[in-house]
Design an enzyme around this catalytic site. Structure first.
Site, PDB file in Angstrom:
ATOM      1  N   CYS A   1       6.205  -4.016   5.159  1.00  0.00           N
ATOM      2  CA  CYS A   1       7.017  -3.107   4.352  1.00  0.00           C
ATOM      3  C   CYS A   1       6.938  -1.695   4.908  1.00  0.00           C
ATOM      4  O   CYS A   1       5.955  -0.966   4.655  1.00  0.00           O
ATOM      5  CB  CYS A   1       6.565  -3.133   2.890  1.00  0.00           C
ATOM      6  SG  CYS A   1       7.537  -2.052   1.809  1.00  0.00           S
TER       7      CYS A   1
ATOM      8  N   CYS B   1       6.878   1.003   2.221  1.00  0.00           N
ATOM      9  CA  CYS B   1       5.585   1.118   1.550  1.00  0.00           C
ATOM     10  C   CYS B   1       4.566   1.858   2.407  1.00  0.00           C
ATOM     11  O   CYS B   1       3.822   2.710   1.917  1.00  0.00           O
ATOM     12  CB  CYS B   1       5.028  -0.270   1.231  1.00  0.00           C
ATOM     13  SG  CYS B   1       6.113  -1.347   0.285  1.00  0.00           S
ATOM     14  N   ASP B   2       4.504   1.521   3.687  1.00  0.00           N
ATOM     15  CA  ASP B   2       3.389   1.955   4.521  1.00  0.00           C
ATOM     16  C   ASP B   2       3.758   2.895   5.664  1.00  0.00           C
ATOM     17  O   ASP B   2       2.872   3.384   6.370  1.00  0.00           O
ATOM     18  CB  ASP B   2       2.690   0.719   5.113  1.00  0.00           C
ATOM     19  CG  ASP B   2       2.117  -0.181   4.035  1.00  0.00           C
ATOM     20  OD1 ASP B   2       1.701   0.346   2.984  1.00  0.00           O
ATOM     21  OD2 ASP B   2       2.089  -1.407   4.224  1.00  0.00           O
TER      22      ASP B   2
END
Length: 323
Positions: free
Chosen positions: A149, A152-153
């Site tokens: 992701c 997300c990261d």
């Protein structure tokens, strides 16, 4: 056997536990549904499945969940959601649904192959799992530089070099997102062409810090005790070479955890549960779906939590109509 007005058979729940609102899945969608359902006096019972906390717990720090300006540990966020659901009276249990029968009302559900229960309504929040390459080194560095992701990261890799595996729309979208944060983005594509749409290909071509490595497969993710340091690739001609990266992102698709519902609910071509417009209603009255199991696009914790809220409200409206 009598038939109710909606066309489903009615049956007896003798010797079975009767549940008003059953929730399958213990991620952001499931826990949020449990919070709202409990506050609405629906007496929800939630089965967490094989991975309490859901896919979010495969990452470390969540930087983009509202209300946490300094970020929050993923497991801590999920533990807090779970505790909040318990506080309002949700019954949270370990276990997974192994069979369902939507042809009768109440529904018949089996948990872990041996516990039979009746449910007036069901919220499916079983999520989706990222597809991985299947490399031992990939699993070794999961959460230590390996991610599925970018949204997300990606923030953790600002001004660093990263790699994205895949050649479809998702891979191109992830790569262009990372290109806005990172110094260099390698795209590892196993063919000599993209599978992505022309528009997405043009976006990749417009980013000067994206380098596409055609006809390449990943043999190994390289790293040490601090995390990912690179990747070893093999070209179609057999030659092997290494690249130095700090982050290794998989963008080869997700698989919704919906196999149990195939043939029982309407699914799309990729297996995601189809819902009615902006609601969480599925093709079976009284069954609702929330989170990544019905969302092939966004796949974000905050979006899943919002869908869990909507599913609980939809279930409440449905159950009120049964009175």
């Amino acid at each position: 056997m009598p038939i109710v007005s909606n066309g489903f058979s009615t049956g007896s729940c003798i010797d079975m536990e009767k549940i008003r609102c059953l929730i399958a899945g213990g991620g952001p969608a499931g826990y949020t549904a449990a919070i709202y359902a409990a506050r609405a006096n629906l007496s929800p019972v939630l089965y967490e499945g094989m991975a309490p906390g859901g896919q979010l717990t495969t990452t470390t720090v969540v930087e983009n969940f509202p209300g946490f300006p300094d970020g929050v540990e993923a497991t801590a966020l999920m533990d807090s959601m779970r505790a909040q659901a318990l506080r309002f009276g949700a019954d949270i249990r370990r276990g997974s649904l192994t069979s369902v029968d939507f042809s009768v009302r109440p529904f018949r559900v089996t948990v872990d192959g041996g516990i039979d229960i009746c449910a007036d309504s069901l919220i499916i929040a079983t999520g989706a799992t990222a597809r991985y390459l299947g490399l031992p080194s990939e699993q070794r560095f999961l959460g230590m530089g390996v991610s599925a992701c970018a949204t997300c990261d990606g923030f953790f890799y600002r001004k660093k070099d990263v790699a994205v595996v895949g050649g479809g729309d998702t891979a191109c979208e992830e790569a262009t997102y990372l290109a806005g944060l990172c110094r260099k983005v390698y795209m590892i594509v196993r063919r000599d062409v993209f599978r992505a749409s022309e528009a997405m290909q043009n976006r990749v071509a417009s980013m000067p810090n994206i380098e596409v490595l055609w006809n390449c497969n990943t043999e190994e993710v390289l790293g040490d005790e601090s995390g990912v340091t690179g990747a070893r690739l093999r070209r179609k001609d057999g030659s092997v070479f290494d690249i130095k990266v700090d982050g290794f992102f998989l963008a080869i698709g997700h698989h919704p955890v919906s196999d149990l519902f195939a043939g029982r609910l309407e699914l799309d071509d990729e297996g995601y549960i189809v819902t009615d417009g902006k609601s969480t209603r599925t093709s079976v009255e009284g069954v609702f779906a929330a989170g990544d199991v019905q969302d092939p696009r966004y796949r974000q914790a905050v979006n899943a939590a919002a869908a869990g809220c909507r599913a609980a409200l939809d279930a409440k409206e449905y159950l009120n109509g049964l009175k």
